[in-house]
Design an enzyme around this catalytic site. Sequence first.
Site, PDB file in Angstrom:
ATOM      1  N   ASP A  48      37.392  36.272  39.037  1.00 16.86           N
ATOM      2  CA  ASP A  48      38.739  35.713  39.013  1.00 16.86           C
ATOM      3  C   ASP A  48      39.212  35.699  37.561  1.00 16.86           C
ATOM      4  O   ASP A  48      38.487  35.264  36.666  1.00 16.86           O
ATOM      5  CB  ASP A  48      38.728  34.289  39.587  1.00 16.86           C
ATOM      6  N   ILE A  49      40.431  36.189  37.352  1.00 18.09           N
ATOM      7  CA  ILE A  49      40.963  36.302  35.986  1.00 18.09           C
ATOM      8  C   ILE A  49      41.003  34.942  35.277  1.00 18.09           C
ATOM      9  O   ILE A  49      40.813  34.879  34.060  1.00 18.09           O
ATOM     10  CB  ILE A  49      42.353  36.978  36.012  1.00 18.09           C
TER      11      ILE A  49
ATOM     12  N   HIS B 215      40.747  35.727  50.789  1.00 20.94           N
ATOM     13  CA  HIS B 215      39.650  35.732  49.810  1.00 20.94           C
ATOM     14  C   HIS B 215      38.917  34.406  49.803  1.00 20.94           C
ATOM     15  O   HIS B 215      39.480  33.355  50.104  1.00 20.94           O
ATOM     16  CB  HIS B 215      40.155  36.032  48.398  1.00 20.94           C
ATOM     17  N   PHE B 216      37.659  34.497  49.422  1.00 21.06           N
ATOM     18  CA  PHE B 216      36.858  33.310  49.124  1.00 21.06           C
ATOM     19  C   PHE B 216      36.705  33.214  47.614  1.00 21.06           C
ATOM     20  O   PHE B 216      36.447  34.220  46.946  1.00 21.06           O
ATOM     21  CB  PHE B 216      35.441  33.436  49.710  1.00 21.06           C
ATOM     22  N   HIS B 217      36.863  32.013  47.094  1.00 17.33           N
ATOM     23  CA  HIS B 217      36.501  31.725  45.710  1.00 17.33           C
ATOM     24  C   HIS B 217      35.045  31.264  45.695  1.00 17.33           C
ATOM     25  O   HIS B 217      34.653  30.432  46.531  1.00 17.33           O
ATOM     26  CB  HIS B 217      37.304  30.555  45.152  1.00 17.33           C
TER      27      HIS B 217
ATOM     28  N   ASN C 119      41.802  29.292  50.425  1.00 18.81           N
ATOM     29  CA  ASN C 119      43.120  28.702  50.648  1.00 18.81           C
ATOM     30  C   ASN C 119      43.906  29.562  51.635  1.00 18.81           C
ATOM     31  O   ASN C 119      43.944  30.788  51.492  1.00 18.81           O
ATOM     32  CB  ASN C 119      43.901  28.623  49.332  1.00 18.81           C
TER      33      ASN C 119
ATOM     34  N   GLN D  95      47.434  28.701  48.494  1.00 18.69           N
ATOM     35  CA  GLN D  95      47.244  30.155  48.426  1.00 18.69           C
ATOM     36  C   GLN D  95      48.356  30.772  47.584  1.00 18.69           C
ATOM     37  O   GLN D  95      49.541  30.471  47.787  1.00 18.69           O
ATOM     38  CB  GLN D  95      47.239  30.777  49.835  1.00 18.69           C
TER      39      GLN D  95
HETATM   40  P1  5GP Z   1      44.521  31.580  45.599  1.00 19.18           P
HETATM   41  O1  5GP Z   1      45.368  30.640  44.781  1.00 19.18           O
HETATM   42  O2  5GP Z   1      45.405  32.522  46.409  1.00 19.18           O
HETATM   43  O3  5GP Z   1      43.474  30.918  46.421  1.00 19.18           O
HETATM   44  O4  5GP Z   1      43.727  32.425  44.544  1.00 19.18           O
HETATM   45  C1  5GP Z   1      44.209  33.553  43.914  1.00 19.18           C
HETATM   46  C2  5GP Z   1      43.351  33.815  42.704  1.00 19.18           C
HETATM   47  O5  5GP Z   1      43.608  35.122  42.259  1.00 19.18           O
HETATM   48  C3  5GP Z   1      43.640  32.873  41.527  1.00 19.18           C
HETATM   49  O6  5GP Z   1      42.487  32.090  41.249  1.00 19.18           O
HETATM   50  C4  5GP Z   1      43.981  33.820  40.387  1.00 19.18           C
HETATM   51  O7  5GP Z   1      43.432  33.465  39.150  1.00 19.18           O
HETATM   52  C5  5GP Z   1      43.441  35.150  40.867  1.00 19.18           C
HETATM   53  N1  5GP Z   1      44.178  36.282  40.334  1.00 19.18           N
HETATM   54  C6  5GP Z   1      45.539  36.423  40.343  1.00 19.18           C
HETATM   55  N2  5GP Z   1      45.874  37.594  39.758  1.00 19.18           N
HETATM   56  C7  5GP Z   1      44.714  38.201  39.401  1.00 19.18           C
HETATM   57  C8  5GP Z   1      44.421  39.436  38.757  1.00 19.18           C
HETATM   58  O8  5GP Z   1      45.291  40.218  38.381  1.00 19.18           O
HETATM   59  N3  5GP Z   1      43.117  39.719  38.547  1.00 19.18           N
HETATM   60  C9  5GP Z   1      42.103  38.866  38.926  1.00 19.18           C
HETATM   61  N4  5GP Z   1      40.864  39.252  38.664  1.00 19.18           N
HETATM   62  N5  5GP Z   1      42.356  37.700  39.543  1.00 19.18           N
HETATM   63  C10 5GP Z   1      43.639  37.362  39.769  1.00 19.18           C
END
Ligand code: 5GP
Length: 137
Positions: A28-29, A97-99, A84, A91
Site C-alpha cells: 500500500d502506497i 481488496h484486503f489490507h 472496506n 472504501q
Molecule cells: P480502501 O480505502 O479502499 O480500503 O483502500 C485503498 C488503499 O489503496 C489505500 O490504503 C491507499 O493508500 C491505497 N492506494 C491508493 N492509490 C494507490 C496507488 O497508486 N498505489 C498503491 N500501491 N496503493 C494505493
Amino acid sequence: MTIFEKIINREISSYIVYEDELVIAFLDIMQSTKGHTLVVPKKPYKDIFEIDEKTLAHLITVVQKITKAIDSKFNPLGINLLNNNKESAGQTVFHFHFHIIPRYKDDQIRFNFVNNMDKLTALDYEKRASLIKEALL
Ligand code: 5GP
C-alpha cells in the site's frame, strides 16, 4: 478503471510482492505501518458483494501466506486484516481488496469498536440473529 487495474496492467508502478493467475499483492502506497500490503483479485470485482466464491477462497489463502511472510520478516506485535466495502465504510478504491496491516508499538492505528451491550436486551440480540439466519436460508 481504478488505480488497481492500472497497477495490474503495469500502467503505473508499484511494489509487487506476489502474483498468480487470480490475485496480485503489492505494498500500500501509504504504508500506514511498515509492511502494509494490499491483496487484490485481478478481475475488477467492486467489493465483497461482487467477488465470486472461488476467487475469494483463493484470495484469502494468499492473504494468509503473505500475512505469515510479513510476520516472519518484520516481526510485528500483531497483524490486522481489513476489508472496506462501500464509501460509507471507508472504501476509496472500488476494486475489492484486503489490507494486511502489521502492528507495532505506538503505531497510532486505532480501530474504535463501540460497545452497545448496555443498551440491548436479550430480545434485541435474538431479533438480530434471527434476521441474519433468515437471510442465510
Ligand atoms: P480502501 O480505502 O479502499 O480500503 O483502500 C485503498 C488503499 O489503496 C489505500 O490504503 C491507499 O493508500 C491505497 N492506494 C491508493 N492509490 C494507490 C496507488 O497508486 N498505489 C498503491 N500501491 N496503493 C494505493
